[in-house]
Write a protein that holds these residues in place. Structure first.
Motif, PDB file in Angstrom:
ATOM      1  N   ALA A 101       9.623   7.178  -6.174  1.00 29.66           N
ATOM      2  CA  ALA A 101      10.567   6.219  -5.600  1.00 29.66           C
ATOM      3  C   ALA A 101      10.086   4.791  -5.826  1.00 29.66           C
ATOM      4  O   ALA A 101       8.891   4.514  -5.818  1.00 29.66           O
ATOM      5  N   ASN A 102      11.038   3.900  -6.042  1.00 32.85           N
ATOM      6  CA  ASN A 102      10.707   2.492  -6.236  1.00 32.85           C
ATOM      7  C   ASN A 102      11.661   1.660  -5.384  1.00 32.85           C
ATOM      8  O   ASN A 102      12.629   1.099  -5.873  1.00 32.85           O
ATOM      9  N   CYS A 103      11.369   1.628  -4.104  1.00 29.75           N
ATOM     10  CA  CYS A 103      12.177   0.873  -3.161  1.00 29.75           C
ATOM     11  C   CYS A 103      11.231   0.041  -2.301  1.00 29.75           C
ATOM     12  O   CYS A 103      10.019   0.048  -2.504  1.00 29.75           O
ATOM     13  N   GLU A 104      11.778  -0.667  -1.350  1.00 31.49           N
ATOM     14  CA  GLU A 104      10.954  -1.524  -0.494  1.00 31.49           C
ATOM     15  C   GLU A 104       9.848  -0.735   0.207  1.00 31.49           C
ATOM     16  O   GLU A 104       8.701  -1.178   0.259  1.00 31.49           O
ATOM     17  N   LEU A 105      10.186   0.445   0.738  1.00 36.33           N
ATOM     18  CA  LEU A 105       9.168   1.244   1.427  1.00 36.33           C
ATOM     19  C   LEU A 105       8.099   1.742   0.466  1.00 36.33           C
ATOM     20  O   LEU A 105       6.907   1.736   0.795  1.00 36.33           O
ATOM     21  N   ALA A 106       8.512   2.163  -0.722  1.00 38.56           N
ATOM     22  CA  ALA A 106       7.547   2.635  -1.718  1.00 38.56           C
ATOM     23  C   ALA A 106       6.602   1.511  -2.127  1.00 38.56           C
ATOM     24  O   ALA A 106       5.400   1.729  -2.310  1.00 38.56           O
ATOM     25  N   GLN A 107       7.132   0.312  -2.251  1.00 40.92           N
ATOM     26  CA  GLN A 107       6.291  -0.830  -2.608  1.00 40.92           C
ATOM     27  C   GLN A 107       5.327  -1.181  -1.478  1.00 40.92           C
ATOM     28  O   GLN A 107       4.168  -1.527  -1.724  1.00 40.92           O
ATOM     29  N   ALA A 108       5.781  -1.053  -0.240  1.00 38.77           N
ATOM     30  CA  ALA A 108       4.900  -1.296   0.907  1.00 38.77           C
ATOM     31  C   ALA A 108       3.783  -0.262   0.939  1.00 38.77           C
ATOM     32  O   ALA A 108       2.621  -0.595   1.218  1.00 38.77           O
ATOM     33  N   ILE A 109       4.106   0.974   0.635  1.00 35.54           N
ATOM     34  CA  ILE A 109       3.091   2.029   0.603  1.00 35.54           C
ATOM     35  C   ILE A 109       2.080   1.742  -0.502  1.00 35.54           C
ATOM     36  O   ILE A 109       0.874   1.879  -0.298  1.00 35.54           O
ATOM     37  N   ALA A 110       2.563   1.323  -1.649  1.00 28.61           N
ATOM     38  CA  ALA A 110       1.648   0.982  -2.751  1.00 28.61           C
ATOM     39  C   ALA A 110       0.697  -0.141  -2.345  1.00 28.61           C
ATOM     40  O   ALA A 110      -0.496  -0.103  -2.677  1.00 28.61           O
ATOM     41  N   ARG A 111       1.200  -1.120  -1.598  1.00 27.79           N
ATOM     42  CA  ARG A 111       0.336  -2.210  -1.121  1.00 27.79           C
ATOM     43  C   ARG A 111      -0.718  -1.679  -0.159  1.00 27.79           C
ATOM     44  O   ARG A 111      -1.888  -2.079  -0.217  1.00 27.79           O
ATOM     45  N   ARG A 112      -0.335  -0.764   0.718  1.00 19.92           N
ATOM     46  CA  ARG A 112      -1.286  -0.205   1.692  1.00 19.92           C
ATOM     47  C   ARG A 112      -2.328   0.663   0.989  1.00 19.92           C
ATOM     48  O   ARG A 112      -3.495   0.676   1.387  1.00 19.92           O
ATOM     49  N   VAL A 113      -1.929   1.387  -0.031  1.00 22.03           N
ATOM     50  CA  VAL A 113      -2.894   2.177  -0.812  1.00 22.03           C
ATOM     51  C   VAL A 113      -3.894   1.232  -1.467  1.00 22.03           C
ATOM     52  O   VAL A 113      -5.110   1.466  -1.423  1.00 22.03           O
ATOM     53  N   ALA A 114      -3.411   0.147  -2.044  1.00 25.48           N
ATOM     54  CA  ALA A 114      -4.305  -0.834  -2.665  1.00 25.48           C
ATOM     55  C   ALA A 114      -5.236  -1.453  -1.622  1.00 25.48           C
ATOM     56  O   ALA A 114      -6.439  -1.635  -1.876  1.00 25.48           O
ATOM     57  N   ASP A 115      -4.705  -1.756  -0.448  1.00 25.25           N
ATOM     58  CA  ASP A 115      -5.533  -2.288   0.641  1.00 25.25           C
ATOM     59  C   ASP A 115      -6.634  -1.303   1.013  1.00 25.25           C
ATOM     60  O   ASP A 115      -7.794  -1.677   1.182  1.00 25.25           O
ATOM     61  N   ALA A 116      -6.252  -0.037   1.158  1.00 23.38           N
ATOM     62  CA  ALA A 116      -7.222   0.993   1.549  1.00 23.38           C
ATOM     63  C   ALA A 116      -8.297   1.169   0.482  1.00 23.38           C
ATOM     64  O   ALA A 116      -9.478   1.357   0.807  1.00 23.38           O
ATOM     65  N   LYS A 117      -7.900   1.103  -0.784  1.00 24.59           N
ATOM     66  CA  LYS A 117      -8.890   1.213  -1.864  1.00 24.59           C
ATOM     67  C   LYS A 117      -9.875   0.049  -1.805  1.00 24.59           C
ATOM     68  O   LYS A 117     -11.087   0.237  -1.970  1.00 24.59           O
ATOM     69  N   ALA A 118      -9.382  -1.148  -1.556  1.00 26.32           N
ATOM     70  CA  ALA A 118     -10.258  -2.318  -1.477  1.00 26.32           C
ATOM     71  C   ALA A 118     -11.225  -2.190  -0.305  1.00 26.32           C
ATOM     72  O   ALA A 118     -12.424  -2.461  -0.450  1.00 26.32           O
ATOM     73  N   VAL A 119     -10.731  -1.757   0.834  1.00 24.64           N
ATOM     74  CA  VAL A 119     -11.598  -1.586   2.001  1.00 24.64           C
ATOM     75  C   VAL A 119     -12.628  -0.495   1.739  1.00 24.64           C
ATOM     76  O   VAL A 119     -13.817  -0.650   2.040  1.00 24.64           O
ATOM     77  N   GLN A 120     -12.180   0.609   1.171  1.00 26.12           N
ATOM     78  CA  GLN A 120     -13.102   1.719   0.883  1.00 26.12           C
ATOM     79  C   GLN A 120     -14.189   1.272  -0.093  1.00 26.12           C
ATOM     80  O   GLN A 120     -15.368   1.572   0.110  1.00 26.12           O
ATOM     81  N   ASP A 121     -13.823   0.554  -1.132  1.00 21.07           N
ATOM     82  CA  ASP A 121     -14.819   0.046  -2.084  1.00 21.07           C
ATOM     83  C   ASP A 121     -15.793  -0.902  -1.400  1.00 21.07           C
ATOM     84  O   ASP A 121     -17.005  -0.817  -1.600  1.00 21.07           O
ATOM     85  N   TYR A 122     -15.273  -1.801  -0.591  1.00 30.44           N
ATOM     86  CA  TYR A 122     -16.134  -2.748   0.113  1.00 30.44           C
ATOM     87  C   TYR A 122     -17.118  -1.997   1.007  1.00 30.44           C
ATOM     88  O   TYR A 122     -18.312  -2.294   1.018  1.00 30.44           O
ATOM     89  N   ARG A 123     -16.611  -1.033   1.765  1.00 32.19           N
ATOM     90  CA  ARG A 123     -17.468  -0.264   2.690  1.00 32.19           C
ATOM     91  C   ARG A 123     -18.533   0.523   1.927  1.00 32.19           C
ATOM     92  O   ARG A 123     -19.646   0.680   2.405  1.00 32.19           O
ATOM     93  N   GLN A 124     -18.198   1.003   0.753  1.00 31.08           N
ATOM     94  CA  GLN A 124     -19.154   1.765  -0.037  1.00 31.08           C
ATOM     95  C   GLN A 124     -20.352   0.899  -0.411  1.00 31.08           C
ATOM     96  O   GLN A 124     -21.487   1.366  -0.392  1.00 31.08           O
TER      97      GLN A 124
END
Length: 85
Positions: free
Chosen positions: A57-80
């Protein structure tokens, strides 16, 4: 494990680019990000499932989810690389 995000996902404004929503997401993420079984991509899959979105899906919600996944990856990398933070 990802059900910890249910309260966040039930917010009417969870998908908006707002600092309050960022804070709620990061407070919730903090509960699971250090779990050895946590992956941002699986979190995104869970979000899509809860919100009834198809994987491609490529809608507003899908884009928001993609942003949250990117946020989580950044936090996880930082914590590592900064485990004391």
């Amino acid at each position: 494990m990802y059900d910890v995000f249910d309260e966040y996902l039930n917010r009417d404004t969870w998908h908006t680019p707002d600092s309050l929503e960022d804070n709620v997401f990061h407070r919730t993420l903090r509960k699971v990000v250090d779990n050895i079984n946590f992956t941002p991509d699986a979190m995104g899959d869970y979000f899509r499932k809860v919100k009834g979105l198809a994987p491609g899906a490529n809608c507003e919600l899908a884009q928001a989810i993609a942003r949250r996944v990117a946020d989580a990856k950044a936090v996880q990398d930082y914590r590592q690389y900064n485990p004391s933070h």
